[in-house]
Design an enzyme around this catalytic site. Structure first.
Site, PDB file in Angstrom:
ATOM      1  N   HIS A 105       0.637  -1.381  -0.179  1.00  0.00           N
ATOM      2  CA  HIS A 105      -0.361   0.389   0.017  1.00  0.00           C
ATOM      3  C   HIS A 105       0.989   1.484   0.180  1.00  0.00           C
ATOM      4  CE1 HIS A 105      -3.838  -1.611   1.295  1.00  0.00           C
ATOM      5  NE2 HIS A 105      -3.279  -2.741   1.262  1.00  0.00           N
ATOM      6  N   HIS A 125      -2.156  -4.284   8.932  1.00  0.00           N
ATOM      7  CA  HIS A 125      -1.100  -3.709   8.506  1.00  0.00           C
ATOM      8  C   HIS A 125      -1.429  -2.845   9.622  1.00  0.00           C
ATOM      9  CE1 HIS A 125      -0.410  -4.379   4.530  1.00  0.00           C
ATOM     10  NE2 HIS A 125      -2.008  -5.415   3.792  1.00  0.00           N
ATOM     11  N   ASP A 147      -1.356 -19.544   0.812  1.00  0.00           N
ATOM     12  CA  ASP A 147      -0.435 -19.962  -0.698  1.00  0.00           C
ATOM     13  C   ASP A 147       0.885 -20.891  -0.176  1.00  0.00           C
ATOM     14  OD1 ASP A 147       0.759 -17.907   0.529  1.00  0.00           O
ATOM     15  OD2 ASP A 147       0.340 -17.112  -1.584  1.00  0.00           O
ATOM     16  N   GLY A 148       1.194 -21.193   1.233  1.00  0.00           N
ATOM     17  CA  GLY A 148       3.023 -21.854   1.206  1.00  0.00           C
ATOM     18  C   GLY A 148       3.464 -20.556   1.248  1.00  0.00           C
ATOM     19  N   HIS A 191       2.864 -16.769   1.623  1.00  0.00           N
ATOM     20  CA  HIS A 191       3.283 -15.456   2.703  1.00  0.00           C
ATOM     21  C   HIS A 191       3.154 -16.456   4.425  1.00  0.00           C
ATOM     22  CE1 HIS A 191       0.597 -13.726  -0.421  1.00  0.00           C
ATOM     23  NE2 HIS A 191       0.488 -12.088   0.455  1.00  0.00           N
ATOM     24  N   ASP A 208      -6.636 -13.422  -0.089  1.00  0.00           N
ATOM     25  CA  ASP A 208      -5.794 -11.713  -0.848  1.00  0.00           C
ATOM     26  C   ASP A 208      -5.155 -12.088  -2.383  1.00  0.00           C
ATOM     27  OD1 ASP A 208      -4.842  -9.434  -0.879  1.00  0.00           O
ATOM     28  OD2 ASP A 208      -3.333  -9.942   0.514  1.00  0.00           O
TER      29      ASP A 208
HETATM   30 ZN   LIG Z   1      -2.912  -6.198   3.040  1.00  0.00          ZN
END
Ligand SMILES: [Zn+2]
Length: 312
Positions: free
Chosen positions: A96, A150, A203-204, A206, A229
């Site tokens: 971001h 975050h 997902d292995g 993250h 995500d």
């Molecule tokens: Zn995020």
């Protein structure tokens, strides 16, 4: 017959980014059809940090496209707004744009919610920002769920956010710097709250499978749920894909990279692949793994999931 999966954090799919200017109805429908081909007939489209004006424009455009296609209208069950009320600190803001982050303000939210046709269902924010407690209370009063992410909130700030009505952690274990104090860090502080429902990205990448297993076991039953995500690269071949104002690269390893930066920027995970992963890595039976990516989440948000048809 299986019930549809339900993903509360979808930035794009099948080569389509939901935040691209000029997104067409055909593109949005292509993403919806690609999600359906991965057993996902309901999802929350996710918009990430931008200016309030730009976000309002994106919401209005999505609502216009949604109104024009009944299949899209029912699949897109609402919006998850992730930002701009997040931590701008290095490592915490992830992909971001830190310069656009700000303290929450209910007037800005009301403008966004009006642009989104009242369909913002979930907001991720950092509760250390000034005014967060009042903001969370106001959102919950409006029927909008609040998730913490975050963030580098203190224990007291997390407790205050929960008391104000925050119920979730967004992609717990991510949205933090790569190196942290071994005990005094926000992941541990969030994890210590049994009442918070944590969403994880299976997902292995993250979270390595062993770390996911540890996090999962640290949560009471039913308090660990899953999301992709995912961004445009999910359900699409390796290449370069946009995510809002960024261009990201996805190699054959399926890692979504922001060129020149170490952080991840969304995943290329498909929801059905996520179900297989949690079944394999967490030792869950198929029905339980599936529920944690579908009915358990849909019940919270009161979204009705249709059955998967033979073709989907
Ligand atoms: Zn995020």
């Amino acid at each position: 017959m299986n019930t549809s999966l339900f993903d509360i954090q979808v930035n794009g799919f099948g080569g389509v980014d939901f935040q691209q200017p000029g997104l067409t109805g055909a593109e949005l429908r292509r993403a919806v059809d690609a999600l359906a081909a991965h057993q996902t007939l309901r999802f929350f489209a996710t918009l990430i940090t931008d200016t309030t004006d730009a976000l309002c424009e994106k919401f209005m455009e999505l609502e216009r496209l949604r109104a024009a296609d009944a299949v899209v209208a029912s699949a897109l069950a609402g919006y998850h707004l992730e930002g701009p009320w997040l931590s701008p600190a290095p490592g915490y803001h992830g992909a971001h744009e830190a310069g656009l982050m700000m303290a929450p303000e209910i007037g800005a939210f009301e403008r966004l919610q009006a642009a989104a046709g009242g369909n913002i269902r979930l907001v991720t924010l950092a509760p250390e920002l000034p005014g967060s407690v009042e903001f969370i209370s106001a959102l919950v009063g409006l029927g909008v769920q609040v998730s913490l992410g975050h963030t580098q909130a203190s224990g007291a700030q997390i407790t205050a956010a929960i008391e104000a009505g925050a119920r979730f952690c967004t992609h717990l274990g991510n949205g933090v710097p790569a190196e942290l104090h071994r005990h005094d860090n926000v992941m541990q502080r969030l994890l210590a709250h049994d009442d918070l429902i944590a969403f994880f990205i299976p997902d292995g990448i993250h979270l390595p499978p062993g770390v996911l297993k540890n996090f999962f076991r640290a949560k009471p039953a039913g308090k660990a749920l899953f999301t992709t995500d995912c961004m445009a690269a999910a359900g699409a071949p390796p290449g370069r894909y946009p995510l809002g104002n960024l261009w990201l690269e996805i190699g054959p390893d399926r890692i979504v990279r922001q060129p020149g930066k170490p952080n991840f920027a969304g995943s290329a995970l498909c929801p059905d692949e996520g179900v297989r992963n949690i079944q394999d890595w967490l030792g869950l039976d198929a029905a339980t793994a599936r529920a944690l990516f579908s009915t358990a989440i849909a019940d919270i948000f009161q979204v009705v999931l249709p059955p998967i048809t033979e073709t989907a």
